[in-house]
Motif scaffolding. Structure first.
Motif, PDB file in Angstrom:
ATOM      1  N   UNK A 162       0.663  -1.136   0.069  1.00 48.67           N
ATOM      2  CA  UNK A 162       0.134   0.166   0.111  1.00 48.67           C
ATOM      3  C   UNK A 162       0.796   1.158   0.066  1.00 48.67           C
ATOM      4  N   UNK A 163       2.020   1.190   0.600  1.00 46.67           N
ATOM      5  CA  UNK A 163       2.791   2.540   0.819  1.00 46.67           C
ATOM      6  C   UNK A 163       3.426   2.564  -0.775  1.00 46.67           C
ATOM      7  N   UNK A 164       3.879   1.529  -1.419  1.00 45.10           N
ATOM      8  CA  UNK A 164       4.384   1.599  -2.843  1.00 45.10           C
ATOM      9  C   UNK A 164       3.248   2.170  -3.643  1.00 45.10           C
ATOM     10  N   UNK A 165       2.185   1.664  -3.364  1.00 42.59           N
ATOM     11  CA  UNK A 165       1.045   2.107  -4.505  1.00 42.59           C
ATOM     12  C   UNK A 165       0.765   3.640  -4.306  1.00 42.59           C
ATOM     13  N   UNK A 166       0.885   3.935  -2.978  1.00 44.99           N
ATOM     14  CA  UNK A 166       0.544   5.386  -2.473  1.00 44.99           C
ATOM     15  C   UNK A 166       1.567   6.249  -3.036  1.00 44.99           C
ATOM     16  N   UNK A 167       2.750   5.968  -3.006  1.00 42.05           N
ATOM     17  CA  UNK A 167       3.937   6.800  -3.595  1.00 42.05           C
ATOM     18  C   UNK A 167       3.737   6.856  -5.173  1.00 42.05           C
ATOM     19  N   UNK A 168       3.401   5.619  -5.712  1.00 41.50           N
ATOM     20  CA  UNK A 168       3.112   5.904  -7.144  1.00 41.50           C
ATOM     21  C   UNK A 168       2.068   6.967  -7.550  1.00 41.50           C
ATOM     22  N   UNK A 169       0.907   6.596  -6.577  1.00 44.33           N
ATOM     23  CA  UNK A 169      -0.379   7.420  -7.050  1.00 44.33           C
ATOM     24  C   UNK A 169       0.104   8.809  -6.763  1.00 44.33           C
ATOM     25  N   UNK A 170       1.003   9.234  -5.697  1.00 47.07           N
ATOM     26  CA  UNK A 170       1.269  10.504  -5.534  1.00 47.07           C
ATOM     27  C   UNK A 170       2.305  11.084  -6.502  1.00 47.07           C
ATOM     28  N   UNK A 171       3.150  10.400  -7.222  1.00 49.44           N
ATOM     29  CA  UNK A 171       4.287  10.762  -8.287  1.00 49.44           C
ATOM     30  C   UNK A 171       3.430  10.940  -9.509  1.00 49.44           C
ATOM     31  N   UNK A 172       2.571  10.004  -9.858  1.00 51.11           N
ATOM     32  CA  UNK A 172       1.790   9.907 -11.194  1.00 51.11           C
ATOM     33  C   UNK A 172       0.379  10.403 -11.083  1.00 51.11           C
ATOM     34  N   UNK A 173      -0.108  10.901  -9.937  1.00 51.60           N
ATOM     35  CA  UNK A 173      -1.671  11.344  -9.932  1.00 51.60           C
ATOM     36  C   UNK A 173      -2.644  10.288 -10.278  1.00 51.60           C
ATOM     37  N   UNK A 174      -2.316   9.066 -10.007  1.00 52.07           N
ATOM     38  CA  UNK A 174      -3.300   8.031 -10.380  1.00 52.07           C
ATOM     39  C   UNK A 174      -3.996   7.558  -9.192  1.00 52.07           C
TER      40      UNK A 174
END
Length: 48
Positions: A9-21
């Motif tokens: 979940x932390x990795x997905x959250x970071x990807x979501x913050x970086x790519x706004x997904x």
């Protein structure tokens, strides 16, 4: 198992913050994982 879920979940959250997904969904899942972790931590301390 819980640590694996939190890590994912932390990795997905970071990807979501970086790519706004899927920002909202990831934030909700991260909050739920944090709540589960805290409850598990508290219950673990009380049982000892």
């Amino acid at each position: 198992m819980l640590w694996t879920i939190i890590g994912i979940l932390v990795v997905l959250w970071l990807l979501g913050v970086i790519f706004k997904v899927a920002g909202g969904i990831i934030h909700i899942l991260l909050v739920i994982a944090l709540i589960v972790f805290v409850l598990n931590f508290i219950k673990g301390r009380k049982s000892k």
